[in-house]
Design a protein around this motif. Structure first.
Motif, PDB file in Angstrom:
ATOM      1  N   GLN A  37      39.222  15.652   9.684  1.00 56.40           N
ATOM      2  CA  GLN A  37      39.600  16.831  10.237  1.00 56.40           C
ATOM      3  C   GLN A  37      38.405  17.834  10.055  1.00 56.40           C
ATOM      4  O   GLN A  37      38.091  18.652  11.008  1.00 56.40           O
ATOM      5  CB  GLN A  37      40.787  17.332   9.633  1.00 56.40           C
ATOM      6  N   SER A  38      37.845  17.962   8.873  1.00 54.92           N
ATOM      7  CA  SER A  38      36.675  19.097   8.507  1.00 54.92           C
ATOM      8  C   SER A  38      35.527  18.763   9.539  1.00 54.92           C
ATOM      9  O   SER A  38      34.889  19.638  10.033  1.00 54.92           O
ATOM     10  CB  SER A  38      36.329  19.102   7.227  1.00 54.92           C
ATOM     11  N   ILE A  39      35.245  17.344   9.805  1.00 58.16           N
ATOM     12  CA  ILE A  39      34.285  17.231  10.990  1.00 58.16           C
ATOM     13  C   ILE A  39      34.697  17.804  12.239  1.00 58.16           C
ATOM     14  O   ILE A  39      33.889  18.283  13.066  1.00 58.16           O
ATOM     15  CB  ILE A  39      33.957  15.879  10.850  1.00 58.16           C
ATOM     16  N   ALA A  40      35.845  17.454  12.712  1.00 61.48           N
ATOM     17  CA  ALA A  40      36.467  17.932  13.975  1.00 61.48           C
ATOM     18  C   ALA A  40      36.278  19.294  14.046  1.00 61.48           C
ATOM     19  O   ALA A  40      36.056  19.884  14.836  1.00 61.48           O
ATOM     20  CB  ALA A  40      37.819  17.427  14.190  1.00 61.48           C
ATOM     21  N   GLU A  41      36.685  20.246  12.697  1.00 62.17           N
ATOM     22  CA  GLU A  41      36.726  21.535  12.758  1.00 62.17           C
ATOM     23  C   GLU A  41      35.278  21.981  12.868  1.00 62.17           C
ATOM     24  O   GLU A  41      35.098  23.144  13.558  1.00 62.17           O
ATOM     25  CB  GLU A  41      37.335  22.122  11.700  1.00 62.17           C
ATOM     26  N   LEU A  42      34.240  21.157  12.342  1.00 64.56           N
ATOM     27  CA  LEU A  42      32.911  21.784  12.384  1.00 64.56           C
ATOM     28  C   LEU A  42      32.226  21.892  13.715  1.00 64.56           C
ATOM     29  O   LEU A  42      31.705  22.612  14.180  1.00 64.56           O
ATOM     30  CB  LEU A  42      32.142  20.537  11.343  1.00 64.56           C
ATOM     31  N   CYS A  43      32.814  20.632  14.455  1.00 63.88           N
ATOM     32  CA  CYS A  43      32.228  20.364  15.592  1.00 63.88           C
ATOM     33  C   CYS A  43      32.817  21.508  16.527  1.00 63.88           C
ATOM     34  O   CYS A  43      32.091  22.104  17.352  1.00 63.88           O
ATOM     35  CB  CYS A  43      32.827  18.984  16.182  1.00 63.88           C
ATOM     36  N   TYR A  44      34.116  21.538  16.504  1.00 68.22           N
ATOM     37  CA  TYR A  44      34.633  22.949  17.230  1.00 68.22           C
ATOM     38  C   TYR A  44      33.909  24.246  16.899  1.00 68.22           C
ATOM     39  O   TYR A  44      33.546  24.825  17.850  1.00 68.22           O
ATOM     40  CB  TYR A  44      35.993  22.814  16.813  1.00 68.22           C
ATOM     41  N   GLY A  45      33.920  24.410  15.773  1.00 71.74           N
ATOM     42  CA  GLY A  45      33.408  25.726  15.197  1.00 71.74           C
ATOM     43  C   GLY A  45      31.665  26.128  15.840  1.00 71.74           C
ATOM     44  O   GLY A  45      31.326  27.119  16.249  1.00 71.74           O
ATOM     45  N   PHE A  46      30.999  24.698  15.603  1.00 75.36           N
ATOM     46  CA  PHE A  46      29.650  24.822  16.203  1.00 75.36           C
ATOM     47  C   PHE A  46      29.548  25.085  17.747  1.00 75.36           C
ATOM     48  O   PHE A  46      28.756  26.051  17.845  1.00 75.36           O
ATOM     49  CB  PHE A  46      29.139  23.495  15.881  1.00 75.36           C
ATOM     50  N   ILE A  47      30.182  24.491  18.347  1.00 74.94           N
ATOM     51  CA  ILE A  47      30.238  24.811  19.857  1.00 74.94           C
ATOM     52  C   ILE A  47      30.819  26.243  20.212  1.00 74.94           C
ATOM     53  O   ILE A  47      30.114  27.030  20.939  1.00 74.94           O
ATOM     54  CB  ILE A  47      30.803  23.707  20.544  1.00 74.94           C
ATOM     55  N   ARG A  48      31.847  26.548  19.614  1.00 77.70           N
ATOM     56  CA  ARG A  48      32.305  27.852  19.776  1.00 77.70           C
ATOM     57  C   ARG A  48      31.633  28.893  19.508  1.00 77.70           C
ATOM     58  O   ARG A  48      31.336  30.013  20.114  1.00 77.70           O
ATOM     59  CB  ARG A  48      33.650  27.908  19.146  1.00 77.70           C
TER      60      ARG A  48
END
Lengths: 191, 265
Positions: free
Chosen positions: B75-86
């Motif tokens: 989940q933290s990888i998914a969140e990282l990915c989301y935050g990175f692009i956002r």
């Protein structure tokens, strides 16, 4: 490969490529497979299909969910920070109360100590005065005794001197009159 | 192709020794059975595109199914990915670009998963094909151009009119700007496809040297370890490139989006 190609090869790979064929008779690539027009439509179709699916998966499920998770976490953190702030204020109040109690207790203790000190000082002063008086009395008595002893010692010295002087005069063949000897002794002892 | 002629030379010199087919990995073929590749045929390319979607779904949907406030690793990888692009969209294209964030996220996720899955031995890399990256780039180009005109009307043409330059220079600059604008989708797509293709082809070329030890012990003792080392090194580089190219494609999309939203220099 090359030898085989010449054995079976009816046409050169270059002319095959020009004719729009992408794979030779052995299934090897001719030129860049990327430029093979025959495969492009297929890739474009599947790309658009998978992209649309991925777009809907992301925009309908994944992204709103992650956004909700992040928002919830932010909310939790904010609440926790507020709670921590409250607890900190309470802790400060408790500490102030504690400090006040400590200061009061200290002041009280100091008062008790001062009182006790004063009491002890009074007792001590009284005892000292009494002891001083006793010592003075004893000293006076002792002095008187010493004076008496000195007095008697002087008389004894006179008597011994008289006797001795009489005996010496007699031994020298003189005739000693007691009164003259006494007078002479007294005169000597004064001088 | 240079690599192909190299292959033929090598094949000729070493009789049937080393075999060089660095481009064969890019052949599109039906995933099930044999035959021609029609438009709707399920091919190896299609398979890995589907795998890309499944892997992305596994990370971003299954990985976040716990919805935990304290995230698990996935989940933290998914969140990282989301935050990175956002954050990238917000920083590069501005806050008013956030409605387009799902679209950009889709591009990034698709490219990065396709790139990384393509690094699995035996896998096919859809993003190594110009047909795929050209569609991705053209989609960005058309969206951005249409949106630029819809949002700004004729004002979008201000993008080509450099008002900070001296007046006589402006028509010349406008011409250059127009050309560079139309070159964008070309460089955008070839950069990604070229990087992916080159790395994979280089790995194959080095891999073709590895069986040298079977042909000649003396030469093989030198060449075989060197080629294995080279494969490892290039593979490591490819891992880096797989991420960097996805990142570059995405950030350029954001830059183009910014031009469409705020066309004035």
């Amino acid at each position: 490969m090359a030898t085989e190609a010449t054995q079976t090869g009816h046409v050169s790979p270059v002319s095959l490529e020009e004719a729009g064929v992408c794979v030779d008779s052995h299934g090897g690539a001719i030129g860049m497979p990327q430029l093979c027009g025959e495969w492009m439509g297929n890739q474009i179709f599947w790309l658009l299909l998978t992209l649309v699916v991925l777009y809907f998966v992301l925009s309908r499920v994944a992204l709103p969910r992650i956004e909700a998770i992040l928002a919830e976490r932010q909310g939790t953190i904010t609440n926790d920070l507020a709670a921590a702030e409250d607890l900190k204020v309470k802790a400060e109040e408790a500490e102030q109360a504690y400090q006040k109690a400590l200061a009061d207790a200290r002041a009280e203790a100091q008062a008790i100590v001062a009182e006790a000190k004063a009491e002890i000082q009074a007792d001590l002063d009284a005892a000292t005065a009494k002891a001083d008086a006793q010592i003075a009395a004893k000293a006076a008595e002792g002095e008187k005794k010493i004076a008496e002893i000195r007095e008697t010692a002087l008389d004894n010295v006179k008597a011994v001197a008289k006797d001795t002087a009489k005996e010496i005069v007699a031994a020298m063949g003189g005739k000693a009159d007691a009164r003259t000897v006494t007078a002479a002794i007294n005169a000597r002892m004064k001088g | 192709m240079a690599s192909e002629s190299l292959g033929m030379e090598a094949g000729a010199e070493k009789s049937d020794g080393l075999v060089f087919h660095p481009m064969d990995q890019f052949i599109v073929k039906p995933f099930f059975g044999e035959g021609a590749v029609g438009t709707f045929t399920f091919t190896n390319s299609s398979f890995w595109m589907v795998m890309t979607v499944l892997a992305a779904t596994a990370l971003l949907v299954l990985g976040t199914s716990g919805r935990s406030v304290i995230p698990s690793r996935i989940q933290s990888i998914a969140e990282l990915c989301y935050g990175f692009i956002r954050k990238m969209v917000e920083d590069v294209a501005g806050k008013d670009a956030l409605p387009y964030f799902p679209y950009i996220m889709t591009l990034f996720v698709f490219i990065i998963f396709a790139n990384f899955l393509g690094l699995l031995p035996g896998a096919f890399t859809p993003t190594s094909h110009i047909a795929v990256t050209a569609i991705l780039a053209m989609a960005v180009f058309l969206t951005v151009t249409v949106m630029g005109f819809v949002k700004n009307g004729a004002g979008f043409l201000g993008l080509f009119w450099v008002s900070s330059a001296p007046l006589p220079l402006r028509p010349v600059l406008a011409l250059i700007e127009v050309i560079s604008y139309f070159v964008r989708p070309v460089s955008h797509s070839i950069r990604l496809a070229g990087n992916m293709m080159a790395g994979h082809a280089v790995i194959k070329v080095f891999a073709a040297f590895a069986p040298m030890i079977l042909l000649s012990t003396g030469l093989g003792l030198l060449v075989t370890p060197l080629s294995i080392l080279a494969i490892t090194a290039v593979y490591a580089l490819e891992v880096l490139v797989a991420f960097i190219q996805a990142y570059v494609f995405t950030i350029l999309t954001c830059v183009y989006l910014k031009d469409a939203l705020h066309p004035h220099h």
